[in-house]
Design a protein around this motif. Structure first.
Motif, PDB file in Angstrom:
ATOM      1  N   SER A  29       0.832  -1.203   0.000  1.00 23.11           N
ATOM      2  CA  SER A  29       0.000   0.000   0.000  1.00 23.11           C
ATOM      3  C   SER A  29       0.867   1.253   0.000  1.00 23.11           C
ATOM      4  O   SER A  29       2.012   1.240   0.460  1.00 23.11           O
ATOM      5  CB  SER A  29      -0.935   0.022   1.211  1.00 23.11           C
ATOM      6  OG  SER A  29      -0.204   0.239   2.404  1.00 23.11           O
ATOM      7  N   THR A  43     -11.124  10.963  -4.141  1.00 18.60           N
ATOM      8  CA  THR A  43     -12.036  10.530  -3.092  1.00 18.60           C
ATOM      9  C   THR A  43     -11.492   9.207  -2.549  1.00 18.60           C
ATOM     10  O   THR A  43     -10.628   8.592  -3.183  1.00 18.60           O
ATOM     11  CB  THR A  43     -13.468  10.333  -3.636  1.00 18.60           C
ATOM     12  OG1 THR A  43     -13.439   9.303  -4.623  1.00 18.60           O
ATOM     13  CG2 THR A  43     -14.020  11.632  -4.223  1.00 18.60           C
ATOM     14  N   PRO A  44     -11.978   8.737  -1.400  1.00 14.83           N
ATOM     15  CA  PRO A  44     -11.442   7.490  -0.831  1.00 14.83           C
ATOM     16  C   PRO A  44     -11.520   6.276  -1.755  1.00 14.83           C
ATOM     17  O   PRO A  44     -10.762   5.327  -1.591  1.00 14.83           O
ATOM     18  CB  PRO A  44     -12.291   7.276   0.420  1.00 14.83           C
ATOM     19  CG  PRO A  44     -12.704   8.663   0.822  1.00 14.83           C
ATOM     20  CD  PRO A  44     -12.929   9.388  -0.485  1.00 14.83           C
ATOM     21  N   ASP A  45     -12.418   6.316  -2.760  1.00 16.42           N
ATOM     22  CA  ASP A  45     -12.534   5.174  -3.675  1.00 16.42           C
ATOM     23  C   ASP A  45     -12.407   5.589  -5.141  1.00 16.42           C
ATOM     24  O   ASP A  45     -12.942   4.938  -6.039  1.00 16.42           O
ATOM     25  CB  ASP A  45     -13.850   4.444  -3.437  1.00 16.42           C
ATOM     26  CG  ASP A  45     -15.072   5.325  -3.688  1.00 16.42           C
ATOM     27  OD1 ASP A  45     -14.912   6.561  -3.820  1.00 16.42           O
ATOM     28  OD2 ASP A  45     -16.184   4.789  -3.773  1.00 16.42           O
ATOM     29  N   SER A  46     -11.644   6.653  -5.404  1.00 13.06           N
ATOM     30  CA  SER A  46     -11.443   7.134  -6.784  1.00 13.06           C
ATOM     31  C   SER A  46     -10.792   6.083  -7.669  1.00 13.06           C
ATOM     32  O   SER A  46      -9.960   5.297  -7.219  1.00 13.06           O
ATOM     33  CB  SER A  46     -10.501   8.357  -6.792  1.00 13.06           C
ATOM     34  OG  SER A  46     -11.139   9.512  -6.372  1.00 13.06           O
ATOM     35  N   THR A  97      -6.704   1.476 -11.779  1.00 19.51           N
ATOM     36  CA  THR A  97      -6.991   0.844 -10.494  1.00 19.51           C
ATOM     37  C   THR A  97      -7.900   1.751  -9.677  1.00 19.51           C
ATOM     38  O   THR A  97      -8.274   2.836 -10.123  1.00 19.51           O
ATOM     39  CB  THR A  97      -5.673   0.487  -9.747  1.00 19.51           C
ATOM     40  OG1 THR A  97      -5.976  -0.348  -8.631  1.00 19.51           O
ATOM     41  CG2 THR A  97      -4.926   1.726  -9.275  1.00 19.51           C
ATOM     42  N   ARG A  98      -8.264   1.290  -8.511  1.00 17.53           N
ATOM     43  CA  ARG A  98      -9.167   2.050  -7.649  1.00 17.53           C
ATOM     44  C   ARG A  98      -8.574   2.156  -6.259  1.00 17.53           C
ATOM     45  O   ARG A  98      -8.038   1.172  -5.737  1.00 17.53           O
ATOM     46  CB  ARG A  98     -10.519   1.333  -7.583  1.00 17.53           C
ATOM     47  CG  ARG A  98     -11.592   2.155  -6.930  1.00 17.53           C
ATOM     48  CD  ARG A  98     -12.921   1.453  -7.045  1.00 17.53           C
ATOM     49  NE  ARG A  98     -13.975   2.426  -6.791  1.00 17.53           N
ATOM     50  CZ  ARG A  98     -15.233   2.221  -7.039  1.00 17.53           C
ATOM     51  NH1 ARG A  98     -15.626   1.070  -7.558  1.00 17.53           N
ATOM     52  NH2 ARG A  98     -16.126   3.141  -6.764  1.00 17.53           N
ATOM     53  N   LEU A  99      -8.656   3.344  -5.680  1.00 18.52           N
ATOM     54  CA  LEU A  99      -8.186   3.517  -4.313  1.00 18.52           C
ATOM     55  C   LEU A  99      -9.095   2.746  -3.365  1.00 18.52           C
ATOM     56  O   LEU A  99     -10.281   2.580  -3.637  1.00 18.52           O
ATOM     57  CB  LEU A  99      -8.184   5.003  -3.925  1.00 18.52           C
ATOM     58  CG  LEU A  99      -7.323   5.934  -4.779  1.00 18.52           C
ATOM     59  CD1 LEU A  99      -7.425   7.368  -4.254  1.00 18.52           C
ATOM     60  CD2 LEU A  99      -5.879   5.482  -4.817  1.00 18.52           C
ATOM     61  N   LYS A 100      -8.524   2.285  -2.253  1.00 15.22           N
ATOM     62  CA  LYS A 100      -9.305   1.627  -1.202  1.00 15.22           C
ATOM     63  C   LYS A 100      -9.033   2.361   0.096  1.00 15.22           C
ATOM     64  O   LYS A 100      -7.888   2.431   0.543  1.00 15.22           O
ATOM     65  CB  LYS A 100      -8.889   0.156  -1.056  1.00 15.22           C
ATOM     66  CG  LYS A 100      -9.189  -0.687  -2.270  1.00 15.22           C
ATOM     67  CD  LYS A 100      -8.682  -2.104  -2.088  1.00 15.22           C
ATOM     68  CE  LYS A 100      -8.757  -2.844  -3.405  1.00 15.22           C
ATOM     69  NZ  LYS A 100      -7.883  -4.001  -3.452  1.00 15.22           N
ATOM     70  N   ASP A 101     -10.064   2.935   0.666  1.00 20.77           N
ATOM     71  CA  ASP A 101      -9.922   3.695   1.909  1.00 20.77           C
ATOM     72  C   ASP A 101      -8.822   4.747   1.794  1.00 20.77           C
ATOM     73  O   ASP A 101      -7.979   4.890   2.683  1.00 20.77           O
ATOM     74  CB  ASP A 101      -9.643   2.763   3.096  1.00 20.77           C
ATOM     75  CG  ASP A 101     -10.774   1.781   3.328  1.00 20.77           C
ATOM     76  OD1 ASP A 101     -11.946   2.182   3.161  1.00 20.77           O
ATOM     77  OD2 ASP A 101     -10.492   0.613   3.661  1.00 20.77           O
ATOM     78  N   SER A 102      -8.799   5.449   0.685  1.00 23.32           N
ATOM     79  CA  SER A 102      -7.863   6.549   0.416  1.00 23.32           C
ATOM     80  C   SER A 102      -6.425   6.097   0.168  1.00 23.32           C
ATOM     81  O   SER A 102      -5.523   6.929   0.121  1.00 23.32           O
ATOM     82  CB  SER A 102      -7.885   7.580   1.546  1.00 23.32           C
ATOM     83  OG  SER A 102      -9.186   8.090   1.713  1.00 23.32           O
TER      84      SER A 102
END
Length: 162
Positions: A29, A43-46, A97-102
């Protein structure tokens, strides 16, 4: 909106604006520095786009997918139909990809594609209005030393680590 970012060489025209240092953790991470997170409207899940920087150099550029879709990068994004898959365009690695919890989570394949390893410290720098770059601090120090920017090298050690 103004964003206050530290400069490596205060008062020097054209000096790089830096958000801090992000470390690749054991779980692969990366924490995005808060000022960069805000500046690039994440955003936290961008959904984010990761792109190889200079060929052969470790690191990557990170873009908010929403902003990338309105840029020259759209033609490649439209060809990317899977998350976390490595795509090659013009001999560069691209990943959606996508962010997870920022946080950004890399896969082993991404680590290899971007020439990274656990524990490496990446300096997060404003590259363009839509791209923040993640490059190893040792690489930055070497390049800055070649140009005699010793104050900037010293200032890297005082950057906040995430």
């Amino acid at each position: 909106i103004g964003y206050c970012m530290p400069s490596l060489s205060p008062g020097t025209a054209g000096a790089k604006e830096v958000y801090g240092i992000s470390v690749i953790r054991d779980d692969l991470s990366i924490t995005i520095p808060p000022k960069a997170f805000t500046r690039y409207e994440l955003t936290p899940d961008s959904f984010v786009l990761l792109i190889t920087g200079r060929r052969g150099e470790p690191g990557f550029g990170l873009q908010n997918k929403k902003h990338s879709e309105k840029s020259v990068f759209a033609k490649h994004i439209n060809q990317m139909d899977a998350l976390n898959k490595i795509y090659l365009f013009q001999k560069k690695a691209w990943v959606l990809t996508r962010l997870k919890d920022s946080k950004l989570f890399l896969s082993d394949a991404m680590m290899k594609a971007f020439h990274l390893e656990i524990g490496i410290k990446l300096m997060v720098v404003k590259s363009t209005t839509i791209t923040m770059s993640y490059s190893p601090i040792e690489m930055w120090k070497s390049k800055l030393a070649q140009h005699g920017f010793y104050e900037a090298i010293k200032n890297i050690d005082s950057l906040e680590e995430f």
